[in-house]
Motif scaffolding. Structure first.
Motif, PDB file in Angstrom:
ATOM      1  N   THR A  95      81.367 -19.031 -43.245  1.00 34.53           N
ATOM      2  CA  THR A  95      81.672 -19.234 -41.823  1.00 34.53           C
ATOM      3  C   THR A  95      81.135 -20.584 -41.346  1.00 34.53           C
ATOM      4  N   ALA A  96      79.890 -20.915 -41.753  1.00 34.37           N
ATOM      5  CA  ALA A  96      79.293 -22.198 -41.372  1.00 34.37           C
ATOM      6  C   ALA A  96      80.090 -23.361 -41.942  1.00 34.37           C
ATOM      7  N   TYR A 149      78.062 -15.623 -44.081  1.00 37.13           N
ATOM      8  CA  TYR A 149      77.485 -16.575 -43.131  1.00 37.13           C
ATOM      9  C   TYR A 149      77.723 -18.017 -43.594  1.00 37.13           C
ATOM     10  N   CYS A 150      77.490 -18.268 -44.883  1.00 37.83           N
ATOM     11  CA  CYS A 150      77.632 -19.628 -45.419  1.00 37.83           C
ATOM     12  C   CYS A 150      79.083 -20.099 -45.345  1.00 37.83           C
ATOM     13  N   VAL A 194      76.292 -10.610 -47.054  1.00 37.77           N
ATOM     14  CA  VAL A 194      76.235 -11.089 -45.665  1.00 37.77           C
ATOM     15  C   VAL A 194      75.867 -12.574 -45.644  1.00 37.77           C
ATOM     16  N   GLY A 195      74.893 -12.976 -46.488  1.00 34.45           N
ATOM     17  CA  GLY A 195      74.523 -14.389 -46.593  1.00 34.45           C
ATOM     18  C   GLY A 195      75.697 -15.244 -47.035  1.00 34.45           C
ATOM     19  N   ALA A 222      71.232 -18.804 -41.059  1.00 36.23           N
ATOM     20  CA  ALA A 222      71.222 -17.367 -41.320  1.00 36.23           C
ATOM     21  C   ALA A 222      71.501 -17.075 -42.795  1.00 36.23           C
ATOM     22  N   SER A 223      72.351 -17.878 -43.414  1.00 32.72           N
ATOM     23  CA  SER A 223      72.664 -17.660 -44.831  1.00 32.72           C
ATOM     24  C   SER A 223      71.459 -17.926 -45.721  1.00 32.72           C
ATOM     25  N   MET A 248      74.857 -20.153 -38.403  1.00 33.24           N
ATOM     26  CA  MET A 248      75.355 -19.425 -39.576  1.00 33.24           C
ATOM     27  C   MET A 248      74.769 -19.975 -40.871  1.00 33.24           C
ATOM     28  N   ASN A 249      74.616 -21.307 -40.951  1.00 36.76           N
ATOM     29  CA  ASN A 249      74.045 -21.886 -42.163  1.00 36.76           C
ATOM     30  C   ASN A 249      72.582 -21.469 -42.330  1.00 36.76           C
ATOM     31  N   ASN A 282      74.234 -22.145 -51.748  1.00 36.21           N
ATOM     32  CA  ASN A 282      74.601 -22.597 -50.406  1.00 36.21           C
ATOM     33  C   ASN A 282      75.173 -24.005 -50.451  1.00 36.21           C
TER      34      ASN A 282
END
Length: 365
Positions: free
Chosen positions: A195-196, A192-193, A188-189, A114-115, A111-112, A124
């Motif tokens: 979630t990570a 993802y961040c 979305v990024g 992907a972000s 996830m990281n 980030n």
């Protein structure tokens, strides 16, 4: 005569002690510099590879790092008698915990990465500075440990600063002439961040309970969990990214120069391969240095260095990638508050660690 020999012996011992202290300080400085350089370069290299070189395959990149890590560590873990003779016994005790931590790690790392395809590295890092906040909330419910007043203030500053940054980023997107697709990609990024960040915090919180009190050094933990993480991610990578990867880099019948364009620059497959290989080397080197630094100093040292690392990455991302130039005032304010809160929390944790070690020393006496 005897007294002169005693004085000479004491002088020699003092000299040896001073030399040992000087060598220890030198080694600490070298390890700290290497830690900051390798940690920062790994984040910057991943950001460039995923977001600027057109290699938009974050899960495949994660799989490459994990595979290289296992290959690089195998000579040490299999040739070293101390490690080799204890694998079976230790794995029998911790196999369930290793699987669970490996699954947490797969979600966190994937996830990281992907972000970083669509999110600025600076934002980030500010968001990931909130990991202690999630850890502290989990610790209240899991361990019953309530943070001190100073820790609470620091955590609230981190949480508030991160929220300022996120809201400022959203407002900045609304004010810019971005297409609906670009805005959706940025959101979305962001998801993802976040979630990570939550996954990383949960892994850190539950690792002690998951491992059942068994302690593993960093090298052993990396070597055991990397195959689990790789097995969890590889099918997902092949399903989500396999066809696109083949079409872009391996299907020579349909591949064209436009397929490899990112912006106005042509990124050759060879250059992308070098970037991925460089990231693999960087990741393994960072793991070694991180292990050495914790062994030479303490885990608290890396917490303190986290403040310097975030500030350094924000500066480097601005210089190298032109990030933060379009930051709103609320984003700058939020980043400063978050970093200040992170520093305050680190200070409080160091104080608690020193008090705990002091009580332990008195107990031994």
């Amino acid at each position: 005569m005897a007294s002169e020999q005693t004085i000479e012996k004491n002088d020699k011992q003092q000299t040896n002690a001073m030399n040992a202290n000087a060598n220890n300080r030198t080694m600490t400085i070298i390890l700290v510099i290497l830690y900051l350089v390798l940690n920062s370069s790994l984040n910057l290299l991943n950001r460039y590879t995923l977001g600027h070189a057109g290699f938009s395959f974050p899960i495949l990149l994660t799989c490459a790092h994990l595979s290289f890590s296992v290959i690089a560590l195998s000579p040490i873990m299999l040739a070293n008698k101390a490690y080799r003779d204890s694998h079976a016994e230790i794995l029998q005790k911790v196999k369930n915990g290793v699987v669970k931590i490996g699954l947490f790690m797969s979600l966190n790392i994937a996830m990281n990465n992907a972000s970083l395809v669509s999110m600025p590295l600076s934002l980030n890092q500010v968001i990931r500075a909130s990991i202690p906040v999630v850890c502290a909330v989990c610790a209240v419910f899991v361990e019953g440990r309530v943070p001190s007043s100073i820790e609470t203030v620091g955590l609230l500053c981190v949480a508030g600063g991160v929220m300022f940054c996120i809201s400022g980023s959203y407002q900045g997107q609304m004010s810019q002439s971005l297409s609906a697709n670009e805005r959706e990609k940025n959101m979305v990024g962001l998801v993802y961040c976040i979630t990570a960040t939550i996954s990383n915090a949960l892994m850190m919180t539950f690792s002690g309970k998951i491992m059942g009190g068994e302690k593993l050094d960093a090298l052993r933990l990396t070597y055991y969990t990397a195959p689990v993480t790789l097995c969890a991610l590889l099918p997902v990578a092949l399903f989500l990214e396999g066809d696109r990867f083949v079409k872009k880099y391996l299907d020579f019948n349909t591949a064209s120069r436009e397929e490899l364009l990112y912006g106005d620059d042509y990124v050759s497959p060879f250059k992308v391969l070098l970037l991925v290989f460089g990231g693999c080397l960087n990741a393994v080197s960072y793991n070694f240095v991180h292990f050495a630094l914790v062994g030479h100093t303490s885990a608290v040292t890396t917490t303190v260095l986290g403040n310097i690392k975030v500030a350094l990455l924000i500066l480097c991302s601005r210089v190298l990638f032109g990030e933060t130039k379009d930051w709103t005032l609320s984003m700058v304010f939020g980043a400063l508050i978050a970093l200040g809160g992170f520093g305050l929390y680190s200070f409080a944790r160091i104080k608690v660690s020193q008090e705990t070690s002091g009580r332990s020393s008195l107990g031994k006496k």
